[in-house]
Scaffold this active site. Structure first.
Site, PDB file in Angstrom:
ATOM      1  CG  ASP A   1      -7.260   3.154  -1.128  1.00 28.71           C
ATOM      2  OD1 ASP A   1      -7.594   1.972  -1.087  1.00 28.71           O
ATOM      3  OD2 ASP A   1      -7.543   3.959  -0.212  1.00 28.71           O
TER       4      ASP A   1
ATOM      5  CE  LYS B   1      -4.417   0.746   0.012  1.00 25.80           C
ATOM      6  NZ  LYS B   1      -5.532  -0.149  -0.352  1.00 25.80           N
TER       7      LYS B   1
HETATM    8  N1  GLU Z   1      -7.216   0.090  -3.181  1.00 28.08           N
HETATM    9  C1  GLU Z   1      -7.955  -1.072  -3.542  1.00 28.08           C
HETATM   10  C2  GLU Z   1      -8.003  -2.027  -2.368  1.00 28.08           C
HETATM   11  O1  GLU Z   1      -8.128  -1.583  -1.253  1.00 28.08           O
HETATM   12  C3  GLU Z   1      -7.477  -1.692  -4.836  1.00 28.08           C
HETATM   13  C4  GLU Z   1      -6.059  -2.160  -4.840  1.00 28.08           C
HETATM   14  C5  GLU Z   1      -5.572  -2.664  -6.182  1.00 28.08           C
HETATM   15  O2  GLU Z   1      -6.358  -2.758  -7.120  1.00 28.08           O
HETATM   16  O3  GLU Z   1      -4.381  -2.970  -6.244  1.00 28.08           O
HETATM   17  O4  GLU Z   1      -7.975  -3.217  -2.473  1.00 28.08           O
END
Ligand code: GLU
Length: 449
Positions: free
Chosen positions: A166, A126
């Protein structure tokens, strides 16, 4: 609780005393693992959990950018490469002013388990920044994204770490980030980011995937109770991409989303966010950069409740889909008192641990955890990566079919994992256990480091 688990939780509490969100998610996940740790003494012997709660790598970087008025600004960028045992680090970037290491770490930890649950080869990561996109011009956002990528590009790649969106990061930001990556690398390595526009390698259905996946998961839960989605009323929060996808799919299947929320309050639309015009307006409202939901109430002449959250509204299904810690004990009690039967988390960690525990203890209330319910987003990102590496484009039907299958599998794996450890129909513990198992096996096989 099991002594080993308690000691790991204590360790995290001490080491991360200033990161309450991270401590919260570690406590939530680890408390589900008790029967697994007891059945598998090898995990304690190898002290696997102390390694699992520590990111493999986390770094910050400086992001300087110029505003339209010529002034310079400096933000902090973050990337947490939490666990790469089952695939390249994968997870979104969050641009929001409250971003600090505790938020990135909690999201990264959740992502490890979520990504594992999808059954696809993606590790957990993340990132983000304390940059506040609200009210910024397109040119400012572009300069910020370019600067962000200049600092990050050496540490990511299609087989290394694959960021996505996100909160605060949508297709526009991903476009600017990818443009800068391509310019710096001098190569068309579009598998480095997901959530791209369709014209340069984005997947069909990716924008809808988190919301669609959440509804597919909900259908499984309803089926278990001998009920169907048709005719159900749903309270959602937020008005971003995720809520938009839920509105679209729920409408298609005959259910009605009657609330939306924003930082300014919530709207109640008894007819449902259920026409093409209303659903399209969500996208317009999000893209306006104003970050207020009252615009919807003004446009469609429905009730607006300033400064309030929608959890007091009587509905069949509650789907908190806005942000972390949106539902506290007080709201949980309200939800239970309203006779809500289905509490389906969608946003990452939308419920405080005490509120979650309270709801799970209510007879007749079924609780589903976000790391399973919202996993369709990242799963479809993995499908986007697959298309990029194959240099092929899959049809909408193909992606949707795979997404649907993945959500059904996540649901049944969670049910089976909880049953296997004697926990009954417990979707929360089941998701934690199933997600844990695969990462644990891979870490054990790869040796201690
Ligand atoms: N931010 C999204 C999540 O919380 C998507 C992450 C992604 O597609 O890599 O899973």
């Amino acid at each position: 609780m099991n002594a080993y688990l308690s000691s790991v939780i204590e360790h995290v509490k001490t080491r991360h005393a200033n990161e309450p969100e991270f401590v919260q998610t570690v406590e939530e996940v680890l408390s589900s693992l008790e029967p697994v740790i007891e059945k598998h003494p090898e995990y304690e012997k190898a002290d696997l959990l102390t390694r699992m709660v520590e990111p493999e790598r986390m770094f910050t970087f400086r992001v300087c950018w110029m505003a339209d008025d010529g002034t310079w600004h400096t933000n902090i960028g973050y990337r947490c490469q939490f666990n790469g045992a089952i695939g390249p680090y994968k997870g979104g970037l969050r641009f929001q002013k409250n971003v600090y290491p505790g938020i990135i770490k909690f999201l990264g930890f959740e992502q490890v388990f979520k990504n594992s649950l999808t059954g696809l080869p993606i590790g957990g990561g993340k990132g983000g920044s304390d940059f506040d996109p609200a009210g910024k011009s397109d040119a400012e956002i572009m300069r910020f994204c370019q600067s962000f990528m200049q600092a990050l590009y050496r540490y990511i790649g299609p087989d290394v770490d694959v960021p996505a969106g996100d909160m605060g990061v949508g297709a526009k930001e991903i476009g600017y980030l990818y443009g800068e990556y391509r310019r710096l690398k001098g190569a068309f390595e579009n598998g480095v980011l997901t959530g791209k526009g369709f014209s340069y390698g984005g997947s069909l259905i990716r924008p809808e995937a988190t919301g669609f996946g959440a509804v597919y998961y909900l259908e499984n839960v309803l089926k278990h109770e001998g009920e169907e989605l048709k005719g159900k009323t749903i309270a959602c929060a937020g008005f971003g991409n995720v809520t938009w996808g839920i509105c679209k799919k729920a409408t298609e299947l005959g259910a009605k989303v009657v609330t939306l929320s924003g930082p300014d309050g919530y709207v109640y639309d008894p007819d449902g966010v259920a026409t093409a015009e209303k659903i399209a307006y969500l996208v317009e409202m999000r893209n306006s950069g104003r970050n207020v939901v009252k615009d919807y109430a003004d446009k469609f002449g429905v009730e607006f409740h300033a400064g309030e959250k929608p959890w007091g509204v009587k509905v069949d299904v509650v789907m908190p889909s806005a942000m972390q810690n949106d539902v506290h004990m007080e709201q949980a009690k309200q939800i239970a008192a309203n006779g809500v039967k289905y509490y389906i988390e969608v946003a990452n960690m939308p419920t405080t641990n005490d509120a979650l525990k309270f709801l799970m203890e209510q007879p007749g209330v079924i609780v589903a955890p976000s790391k399973a319910v919202n996993a369709g987003g990242v799963a479809t990102s993995a499908l986007e990566m697959a298309q990029n590496s194959e240099r092929l484009v899959w049809t909408e039907e193909e992606v949707d079919k795979q997404l649907h299958q993945i959500m059904d599998t996540i649901y049944s794996m969670s049910v089976e994992a909880a049953e296997m450890y004697g926990l009954g129909y417990n979707l929360v513990a089941g998701a934690n256990i199933a997600g844990f198992q695969r990462v644990a096996d891979a870490m054990m096989a790869q040796g201690v480091f």
